[in-house]
Design an enzyme around this catalytic site. Structure first.
Site, PDB file in Angstrom:
ATOM      1  N   LYS A 117       0.949  -1.383   0.089  1.00 12.24           N
ATOM      2  CA  LYS A 117       0.075  -0.011  -0.126  1.00 12.24           C
ATOM      3  C   LYS A 117       0.894   1.463   0.000  1.00 12.24           C
ATOM      4  CE  LYS A 117      -4.162   1.905   2.411  1.00 12.24           C
ATOM      5  NZ  LYS A 117      -4.777   1.838   3.702  1.00 12.24           N
ATOM      6  N   SER A 176     -10.035   1.855   2.845  1.00 11.94           N
ATOM      7  CA  SER A 176      -8.893   2.837   1.693  1.00 11.94           C
ATOM      8  C   SER A 176      -7.954   1.876   1.116  1.00 11.94           C
ATOM      9  CB  SER A 176      -8.176   3.608   2.848  1.00 11.94           C
ATOM     10  OG  SER A 176      -7.383   2.986   3.831  1.00 11.94           O
ATOM     11  N   SER A 203     -10.345  -0.326   6.844  1.00 12.03           N
ATOM     12  CA  SER A 203      -9.644  -0.323   5.601  1.00 12.03           C
ATOM     13  C   SER A 203      -9.152  -1.384   4.892  1.00 12.03           C
ATOM     14  CB  SER A 203      -8.704   0.892   5.886  1.00 12.03           C
ATOM     15  OG  SER A 203      -9.425   2.250   5.559  1.00 12.03           O
TER      16      SER A 203
END
Lengths: 95, 485, 475
Positions: free
Chosen positions: B76, B151, B175
């Site tokens: 990420k 997210s 997330s």
């Protein structure tokens, strides 16, 4: 309770985020909706409840007092917007 | 190969059936083909990936390879990665090449797992749809008109589209779990403090926790072994004996008490999702698990509490983005304050600004007690509910999300609707408990449905055990989106 | 109208740790800009603070030294504001639960003792420095100082004059240096004082509106700034004006204070507990170990000096100006067995010489043992005060030990009365005029004769003996 556009401008100023009148108005509506959601919290009786600031009930670990960092100025300043003589440059600061 | 589990890939690498370079190249090729459609990656750098893969191959030759050496993973874009652009999904960091590695990245490097690139995400991890990214929305591989959740949407989508064997994610209010649910993969948020936050760009420090996202619980367990571990650079990192999270995978489930919180099956839950979760409960019963009715009465307050605490911490955490030392700086300004205000107005997107303003407000003079302190008190009530619940059960089970993936743009103008997505995931973050999501079915549109498990503190191995046993008797986790070849 | 001044001080002391409070960067002063600013200090995205044990221990030491409460659990908060020398956009400090609370410090002004209450002392991080030299109209930021540990020591508004404020600041300066938590270097900013000053009509209970004078880095400026501020406030009020709460800076060139422009805007610091740092717990065993290692403190030593050595309260305060000075005095006092005389020499000749040479007591060319030996030779009559000064000069120059200098330079006071009598006779014979004047009733002539004898003896004659002998001969 609801926020006025003056409130929005005051907090935007505190947060150093430029905001014009139209944006302040739009934001006012959105934030008031969100605070409407948050309002559910206000009715709860929390007398005697200790605030929970951390997910774990542990105490701070302490680091030994020793210098462990080397000079990495060049690497750090390679990504800086404006530097001169090893200093970060900003618009003039008035004390 | 793209369907292989991590242990299969690791076995092939160990058998020298394939090199890490070959493996990395194959995945890079697939990323090259699919990323224009999915937009799961912000940065792909084949040279760097292949260099890391070559280093992994060298470890194998040198005899220093670990169990997963050579298996490539995607990170990420919230993790600082030395020499890599690290944007956190924001224009603010559009030019930020990190000068250091996050602790998590260091651990993957040390274990010899090459990085396939940096995955797309909601800006500063603020969002549940990946639509707030400055680098464009991520498409759900099951239906590219839909969001992958957020997210960690890029991470979820790249695993679902088989653009990476696995990925790292972070979870502040859901997330990891919500996008895992929306994309039909398995994702785990560990107990707060198990994975170091050092080098993970902070959203809400007291809630943020990194974890693995993969095709199965077994893969998650293997990755968790890499990610966890004490870090002296993070004061909230817990100094605990290292665990092997695969150790209990094969334990039978007989007698395991599974708590079903009434509140998670109440109004607001989509019927199809409810039915899929009920079916999953049936499967677990067949495996010997015992359902237990429990209550998490204060969980209804989780969203209000979260939308006070997370923005408050975020408003302060994001103050460092001021255009002085790195990142975006406005080109024209009148003076210092104007430079700050323009830099931040230009560098942050609408949702991030909204949350900074909420956070600034709830911490400001006259409102602190009514909002921030009150939220912290209710946070304790929510955590106490779990503590009480775990007296009656070993594990908590329910839906990950109220519904399945929504259309891109469908609710992006309605923050409150967006926030309600995290209704079932936020309580675990507030309490600091581990949680995971695994696929348990599909809705009528063929969109994946997520089953959420919440464990007691440090009970990841049991959660993974239940998930793995479930995945042994079901095949939801092996399904993959059609039409992405 | 009669006015009363009310002063409270906030003192920022840089703690004498090797590394910063939340990072492993060096705290050494004077390095090239930003070479001691690590990833944590420049607040790169993702970095986290870890607390330095040394800084906490300094705070414990201070708390014990001022008889304060040590909060067994204390908490770090974030103080949020934007400023270029504050990289995170917040300063990590302690608001609601500081490490130290409710201490006291005794001061003496004109031999009157007074106890100043210390409200609290909390740990926090220092900011960087803004350099205002011209960089094409820009300001340069050096973050080497960012993250240096500070103990901010806040007093109650217990002081009533600039003299009391200076006495308190000096006592605090002595103490923090004494217990080794601060190097006390005011030029380098290790000890910086903010003064909250207000005035009120004598007899009024409520405090007047205060103005805060920021960043005073010398005791002289502290005194001047407060005196100016008091005058200004009284004049303003007597002219019918009102005092607005404000933050001001003192300009040493003009001797006046002026409003800080950057502080005009009302602040809202949005304090909240730092989620990156956990509550700090102080174990009893740690506190006790620190207590056991504390040196005898200035106040206790002052009392002991008065009792054991018979020095005045004022002298005891001077002699305990630093640990090194106190140790020097005590060694000289014990060596000589003449504490009061030793005290006079330490505070007089020695201090003057050290001041003139800009030397610290630790670098004194004259050792305590040598000064003690010198005092001995004064006491036993070998040296007059005047001769002793010459011996002291010899010691300072490194000419050897006391007796050797006396011998080599012939500085022994004349003890042989025969030798002295011969000189007196010669002087009387050579100064008949003075003898006659004396006999005619001019007392001054006698002094002239004494002077002549002293001169003829090259200062070695004992003046008392000379007096006696002359009187006898002239009668």
């Amino acid at each position: 309770m609801s926020l006025s556009t003056d409130d929005i401008k005051r907090i935007a100023r505190l947060a150093r985020i430029e905001i014009d009148d139209a944006q302040a108005q739009a934001t006012q509506g959105q934030l008031n909706t969100i605070f409407g959601l948050i309002a559910a919290m206000q009715a709860v009786n929390t007398t005697g409840i200790a605030p929970m600031a951390h997910a774990q009930e542990v105490f701070q670990r302490l680091r030994e007092d020793a210098v462990t960092e080397a000079d990495r100025r060049d690497a750090f300043q390679a990504i800086a917007p404006a530097v001169e003589n090893g200093l970060y440059l900003v618009p003039r600061v008035i004390e | 190969m793209f369907e292989s589990s991590i242990s299969t890939l690791a076995a092939r690498l160990a058998a020298k059936d394939i090199s890490s370079r070959e493996l990395a190249q194959a995945w890079l090729d697939r990323i090259g083909a699919l990323n224009p459609v999915i937009n799961a990656f912000i940065t792909v750098d084949a040279d760097k990936t292949l260099a890391e893969a070559a280093a992994a191959d060298a470890m194998r030759v040198a005899g220093t390879a670990g169990p997963l050496t050579g298996v490539p993973v995607a990170h990420k874009d919230i993790f600082c990665t030395e020499g890599w652009l690290t944007t956190c999904g924001s224009k603010m960091l559009h030019n930020f090449v990190a000068p250091y590695d996050a602790h998590v990245i260091q651990r993957f490097k040390a274990a010899g797992l090459p990085s396939l690139g940096k995955t797309n995400m909601d800006e500063f991890a603020m969002g549940s749809s990946n639509e707030t990214s400055f680098y464009g929305a991520v498409k759900n591989p099951w239906d590219v008109a839909r969001v992958p959740g957020g997210s960690s949407g890029g991470a979820a989508a790249c695993v679902a589209a088989r653009m990476a064997p696995a990925a790292t994610g972070t979870d502040t209010g859901g997330s990891i779990r919500q996008p895992a649910a929306f994309t039909g993969i398995t994702g785990l948020k560990p107990t707060y403090g198990l994975v170091s936050r050092y080098g993970m760009i902070a959203f809400a420090s007291s809630l943020d926790q990194a974890g693995p996202m993969a095709k199965s619980a077994e893969d998650c367990a293997l990755l968790l072994n890499v990610m966890t571990g004490f870090d002296p650079n993070d004061s909230t990192s817990l100094d605990r004996a290292k665990e092997d999270y695969t150790r209990d995978l094969d334990k039978p489930l007989a007698g395991v008490r599974v708590g079903l919180p009434r509140e998670f099956f109440a109004a607001g839950l989509d019927g199809t999702v409810a039915a899929a979760v009920e079916t999953a409960i049936g499967e677990l019963k067949k495996l010997g698990a015992i359902p237990v009715d429990i209550s998490l009465a204060n969980s209804r307050l989780a969203i209000p509490v979260y939308y006070v605490l997370a923005p408050a911490e975020a408003s302060s955490n994001l103050s460092r983005f001021d255009g002085v030392r790195y990142g975006h700086r406005a080109t024209e300004y009148a003076d210092l304050d104007d430079m700050y205000a323009k830099t931040r107005a230009q560098g942050f997107g609408a949702e991030v600004k909204r949350r900074i303003l909420i956070g600034t407000y709830v911490l400001s003079h006259g409102y602190y007690d009514a909002y921030y302190v009150q939220a912290q008190k209710i946070r304790r009530l929510i955590a106490d509910d779990f503590r009480e619940a775990f007296k009656a059960c070993d594990l908590i089970l329910g839906p990950t999300t109220p519904g399945t993936a929504f259309r891109i743009g469908e609710i992006s103008d309605d923050p409150v609707q967006m926030y309600l997505n995290d209704l079932y995931t936020i309580p675990a973050n507030l309490a600091g408990l581990p949680g995971m999501s695994l696929p348990c079915g599909f809705d009528a549109q063929g969109l994946p449905i997520g089953l959420q498990l919440v464990g007691n503190y440090f009970d990841e191995a049991r959660m993974l055990n239940v998930a793995h046993q479930y995945q042994r008797v079901t095949d939801w986790h092996t399904r993959r989106p059609e039409g992405l070849q | 109208m009669k006015w009363e001044t009310v002063i409270g001080l906030e003192v920022h002391t840089q703690l004498a740790t090797q590394s910063k409070i939340f990072s492993g960067s060096s705290t050494a002063f004077g390095a090239a800009p930003n070479t001691q600013a690590s990833a944590v200090d420049i607040a790169l995205p993702g970095v986290l603070p870890v607390l330095n044990r040394g800084a906490v221990e300094c705070a414990i030491r201070f708390g014990l030294a001022v008889g304060a409460t040590l909060n067994r659990v204390n908490v770090f908060d974030r103080k949020n504001y934007f400023y270029p020398d504050l990289p995170k956009g917040y300063q990590i400090s302690q608001l609601a639960k500081p490490i130290v609370e409710h201490g006291t410090l005794k001061i003496a002004v004109d031999d009157a003792e007074k106890t100043i209450r210390i409200t609290r002392a909390h740990l926090e991080e220092d900011a960087g420095k803004s350099l205002h030299e011209d960089f094409h109209g820009m300001t340069g930021i050096d973050l080497n100082r960012a993250g240096t540990p500070l103990l901010e020591i806040v007093s109650e508004p217990d002081m009533r004059s600039s003299a009391e404020a200076v006495a308190y600041a000096r006592a605090l300066h002595t103490l923090v240096s004494w217990i080794g938590i601060c190097d006390g270097n005011m030029q380098e900013g290790s000890f910086r004082v903010d003064a909250n000053v207000s005035v009120r009509p004598v007899g009024q209970k409520e405090f007047g509106t205060r103005r805060e004078i920021k960043n005073l880095n010398s005791f002289r400026f502290l005194q001047q700034a407060i005196d100016y501020e008091i005058r200004w406030q009284i004049e303003t009020l007597e002219d019918g004006g009102r005092i607005q709460q404000a933050t001001v800076l003192f300009d040493p060139d003009t001797g006046a204070t002026r409003m800080m422009r950057s502080k005009e805007e009302a602040h809202d610091y949005r304090y909240f507990p730092d989620p990156d740092l956990l509550p700090v717990k102080l174990d009893e065993s740690w506190i006790e170990a620190v207590r056991a290692a504390l040196p005898e403190l200035p106040a206790a030593m002052q009392a002991r000096f008065q009792k054991d050595y018979g020095v005045s309260a004022y002298d005891a305060t001077v002699l305990t100006g630093s640990r090194a000075l106190a140790a020097y005095f005590e060694a000289a006092a014990q060596k000589s067995g003449q504490p009061k005389l030793a005290a006079n020499w330490v505070m007089g000749e020695l201090s003057a010489a050290l001041n003139k040479a800009e030397l610290d007591i630790a670098a004194s060319p004259v050792s305590a043992a040598q000064l003690g030996a010198l005092v001995n030779r004064i006491q036993d009559g070998t040296l007059s005060g005047k001769l002793a000064k010459q011996v002291f000069e010899g010691l300072w120059e490194g000419a050897g030990e006391v007796d050797a200098i006396i011998e080599a330079r012939g500085l022994k006071q004349m003890s042989d009365s025969g030798e002295l009598e011969a000189i007196v006779d010669a002087v009387l014979a050579a100064n008949q005029k003075s003898v006659e004047e004396f006999r005619a009733g001019k007392d001054k002539a006698f002094n002239a004769l004494v002077g002549q004898v002293m001169k003829a003896s090259h200062g070695r004659a004992n003046p008392a003996q000379v007096n006696e002998l002359l009187k006898a001969k002239l009668q």
